[in-house]
Scaffold this active site. Structure first.
Site, PDB file in Angstrom:
ATOM      1  N   LEU A 149      11.506  -5.488  -1.453  1.00 12.20           N
ATOM      2  CA  LEU A 149      12.527  -4.653  -1.641  1.00 12.20           C
ATOM      3  C   LEU A 149      12.653  -4.194  -2.959  1.00 12.20           C
ATOM      4  O   LEU A 149      13.151  -2.906  -3.131  1.00 12.20           O
ATOM      5  CB  LEU A 149      13.855  -5.212  -0.907  1.00 12.20           C
ATOM      6  CG  LEU A 149      14.052  -5.277   0.629  1.00 12.20           C
ATOM      7  CD1 LEU A 149      15.169  -5.931   0.938  1.00 12.20           C
ATOM      8  CD2 LEU A 149      13.884  -4.182   1.349  1.00 12.20           C
ATOM      9  N   CYS A 206       9.716   4.808   3.807  1.00 15.25           N
ATOM     10  CA  CYS A 206      10.297   3.567   3.058  1.00 15.25           C
ATOM     11  C   CYS A 206      11.281   3.473   1.986  1.00 15.25           C
ATOM     12  O   CYS A 206      12.180   2.731   1.887  1.00 15.25           O
ATOM     13  CB  CYS A 206       8.736   2.668   2.786  1.00 15.25           C
ATOM     14  SG  CYS A 206       8.095   2.159   4.301  1.00 15.25           S
ATOM     15  N   PHE A 207      10.833   4.322   0.839  1.00 17.32           N
ATOM     16  CA  PHE A 207      11.755   4.181  -0.033  1.00 17.32           C
ATOM     17  C   PHE A 207      13.348   4.535   0.346  1.00 17.32           C
ATOM     18  O   PHE A 207      14.125   3.540  -0.176  1.00 17.32           O
ATOM     19  CB  PHE A 207      11.491   5.412  -1.053  1.00 17.32           C
ATOM     20  CG  PHE A 207      10.420   5.108  -2.042  1.00 17.32           C
ATOM     21  CD1 PHE A 207       9.609   3.951  -2.258  1.00 17.32           C
ATOM     22  CD2 PHE A 207      10.087   6.172  -2.935  1.00 17.32           C
ATOM     23  CE1 PHE A 207       8.689   3.681  -2.966  1.00 17.32           C
ATOM     24  CE2 PHE A 207       8.970   5.765  -3.988  1.00 17.32           C
ATOM     25  CZ  PHE A 207       8.301   4.794  -3.778  1.00 17.32           C
ATOM     26  N   LEU A 257       1.023  -1.028   0.030  1.00 15.30           N
ATOM     27  CA  LEU A 257      -0.086  -0.063  -0.149  1.00 15.30           C
ATOM     28  C   LEU A 257       0.894   1.198  -0.158  1.00 15.30           C
ATOM     29  O   LEU A 257       2.056   1.200   0.555  1.00 15.30           O
ATOM     30  CB  LEU A 257      -0.843  -0.167   1.177  1.00 15.30           C
ATOM     31  CG  LEU A 257      -0.408   0.204   2.365  1.00 15.30           C
ATOM     32  CD1 LEU A 257      -0.118   1.559   2.969  1.00 15.30           C
ATOM     33  CD2 LEU A 257      -1.347  -0.244   3.524  1.00 15.30           C
TER      34      LEU A 257
END
Ligand SMILES: NC(=O)C1=CN([C@@H]2O[C@H](COP(=O)(O)OP(=O)(O)OC[C@H]3O[C@@H](n4cnc5c(N)ncnc54)[C@H](O)[C@@H]3O)[C@@H](O)[C@H]2O)C=CC1
Ligand SMILES: O=C(O)[C@H]1O[C@H](OP(=O)(O)OP(=O)(O)OC[C@H]2O[C@@H](n3ccc(=O)[nH]c3=O)[C@H](O)[C@@H]2O)[C@H](O)[C@@H](O)[C@@H]1O
Length: 525
Positions: free
Chosen positions: A229, A284-285, A171
């Site tokens: 990942l 996250c990135f 998401l």
């Protein structure tokens, strides 16, 4: 074992655990879902209508599963700090805790900190009294399932069986509800043993309540761990690629919007995630690309590590480049100049500010001794201050140089420049929103120049058309588009607008007397 799961526990009531647990509960009315967390404050907020995260459409989903509404549906979504009971009751436990980048010790600045993940795994081992399926929902390095198996086997009660599955979450914030209700795919990785495959099949059944079976992929657990990942690294790489091109555009007179549009029409390239910006943010990135980099380093693959690390290097460079442009256009001095910052969240439709490009920009502006006047419709002063301090700006500097305002007009009062750092709809002055590529591919708006369909989409399955229309009207009333004529009257002369999100029709603002500087575009003469 079809329908064998009757009780679900999600450990971690954050951006992933809360929404995913809520959607699982909504779509499986016969399954009881407990979302648990160590944070009492977070759990209390999940029990109210003031949820701890801002996510369009989420409250409707939560209320539908959590509250009695007279429709005869029994509430099946519970929020609690009683981690022990939730684990004991559960057939399946999703670990949804944070896995931030390590800040100290070996691998600091690259490797993920797995302390929270391991502590959740140990709690499962300690409390479980019967067999469990344990699911890695958090993003973890490849082969984490091995460590989990060892911990569970060494600490669990004798004779218990723990099946470990990898089920990464894809998401995106701001579109979490839509993404969860209509995922592109669900990945389920398992050991290819009889017991592992049986566990995977039970999880497939849980998702099959609303996701078409052909969209649920099963694979080996290592592939599933690495696939998450890989997905984030490939998405971040696209943004760094278009951002690298944006610098070439500014230097040559080409327009990066036209470049992205032209390239995106090639079906092999596609139009999504090609929106040039001041730099990607979010929790996250960066963390996941660094995680991949660290894995490659530890596996003695330095060229691979260097390749992925360059995605983060370009992102940092992009943020600095943008700030330098502000400094240069404002005659190389920002001392005591007022700079309005429009948007502090890392993207629109979220209150999340983790790794937001705004943090670096504001940090550089403070270093130049500018007076920074911030407005974001979803971010409070407390959150801005906390974020700046986490990033090493002393509290005295924050209180001296930063103010946070209730609206864009207050933030722009007396400012030499307005700097757009989040693409909130209210800052946009373009006639058509969404732009051309999104019109051609209506399902492909996420992460592109605009995704104003978010609220619509998320409401489709939990609300009526009337509710949907009412919600859209309320949003527009609450945050109408800015009156740039009014802003022009409030600012110093010359009035600059630095558009780090390409939400501005520069020619329209130039007609109002603004000087406009946009990412990926040479200045309008
Ligand atoms: N935020 C996002 O959009 C996405 C995040 N992910 C991944 O999902 C994981 C979770 O991310 P977020 O939900 O954003 O984190 P978050 O920080 O919003 O939430 C994590 C929650 O876990 C709780 N927690 C930590 N240790 C615990 C323990 N031992 N027992 C009970 N609760 C505990 C924390 O108190 C916190 O409320 C991360 O690995 C992230 O990379 C994956 C896809 C999307
Ligand atoms: O693992 C995760 O946490 C999630 O990370 C991203 O989701 P998210 O960070 O919430 O949001 P994105 O829409 O991907 O945007 C990330 C950042 O890139 C920026 N961005 C995005 C798209 C684009 O074209 N250009 C661009 O600069 C956004 O403004 C934002 O700052 C991925 O899109 C999700 O699939 C993934 O599950």
């Amino acid at each position: 074992m079809p329908g064998s799961i009757k009780n679900v526990c999600c450990i971690g009531a954050g951006f992933v655990g809360g929404p995913s647990g809520s959607v699982i509960a909504l779509k499986n009315p016969d399954v009881e879902v407990s979302v648990v967390d160590l944070s009492e404050a977070r759990i209390q907020a999940w029990k109210t209508d003031a949820l701890p995260i801002y996510e369009p459409g989420l409250l409707d989903v939560v209320k539908a599963a959590r509250d009695t509404d007279g429709s005869g549906r029994k509430p099946n979504l519970f929020f609690s700090t009683d981690v022990k009971s939730a684990i004991q009751k559960a057939d399946i436990v999703f670990i949804c805790v944070n896995t931030p980048t390590k800040t100290a010790g070996t691998g600091a600045g690259l490797a993920p900190n797995l302390a929270y993940f391991e502590s959740a795994t140990r709690m499962i081992a300690e409390y479980a009294e019967n067999d469990k399926i344990v699911v890695e929902k958090s993003t973890v390095p490849c082969r984490t399932a091995d460590s989990m198996r060892e911990i569970l086997a060494a600490n669990g009660k004798p004779g218990l069986n723990f099946d470990i599955l990898s089920n990464p979450e894809f998401l995106a914030e701001g579109t979490a509800v839509t993404d969860l209700l209509r995922p592109d795919r669900i990945l389920i990785g398992s050991m290819l043993t009889e017991s592992g495959l049986k566990a995977a099949s039970a999880l497939v059944d849980l998702y099959a309540a609303w996701v078409p079976r052909e969209n649920i992929l099963t694979m080996n657990v290592w592939s599933s761990e690495l696939a998450k990942l890989a997905a984030n690294a490939l998405l971040a790489q696209r943004i760094s690629s278009i951002n690298a091109l944006s610098a070439l555009c500014e230097a040559t007179g080409a327009d990066v919007g036209e470049i992205a549009f032209a390239a995106g029409l090639d079906k092999r390239i596609g139009s999504r995630m090609l929106q040039a910006s001041v730099g990607f943010g979010g929790s996250c990135f960066k963390k996941d690309v660094l995680n991949l980099t660290y894995m490659a380093e530890t596996l003695h693959l330095p060229e691979v590590a260097e390749y992925w690390h360059s995605v983060v290097t370009i992102n940092e460079w992009q943020k600095n480049r943008f700030t330098k442009r502000i400094l240069q256009r404002l005659h190389n001095t920002l001392s005591d100049k007022k700079i309005a910052i429009l948007g502090f969240a890392y993207k629109k439709n979220t209150s999340d500010t983790r790794e937001s490009a705004a943090i670096s920009v504001v940090q550089s502006l403070i270093a130049e001794r500018a007076k920074v006047q911030i407005y974001d419709p979803q971010v409070s002063q407390g959150q801005v201050w906390e974020e700046m301090q986490i990033h090493g700006v002393p509290i005295e500097d924050v209180s001296k140089y930063v103010t946070v305002h209730r609206n864009a007009y207050e933030a722009c009062a007396g400012a030499h420049a307005a700097v757009i750092l989040t693409e909130w709809d209210e800052f946009c002055n373009k006639d058509s929103n969404p732009p051309r590529p999104a019109k051609r591919e209506p399902k492909e708006t996420k992460g592109n120049e605009s995704s104003s369909s978010t609220d619509d989409d998320s409401a489709v399955e939990v609300g009526s058309g009337d509710l949907r229309r009412a919600r859209r009207a309320t949003l527009e009333e609450k945050n109408p588009r800015l009156d740039w004529t009014r802003i022009s009257g409030l600012m110093q002369r010359p009035a600059f607008v630095f558009d780090g999100r390409r939400v501005i029709d520069a020619q329209k603002l130039e007609k109002l007397g603004f000087h406009v500087e946009q990412i990926g575009k040479a200045r309008v003469a």
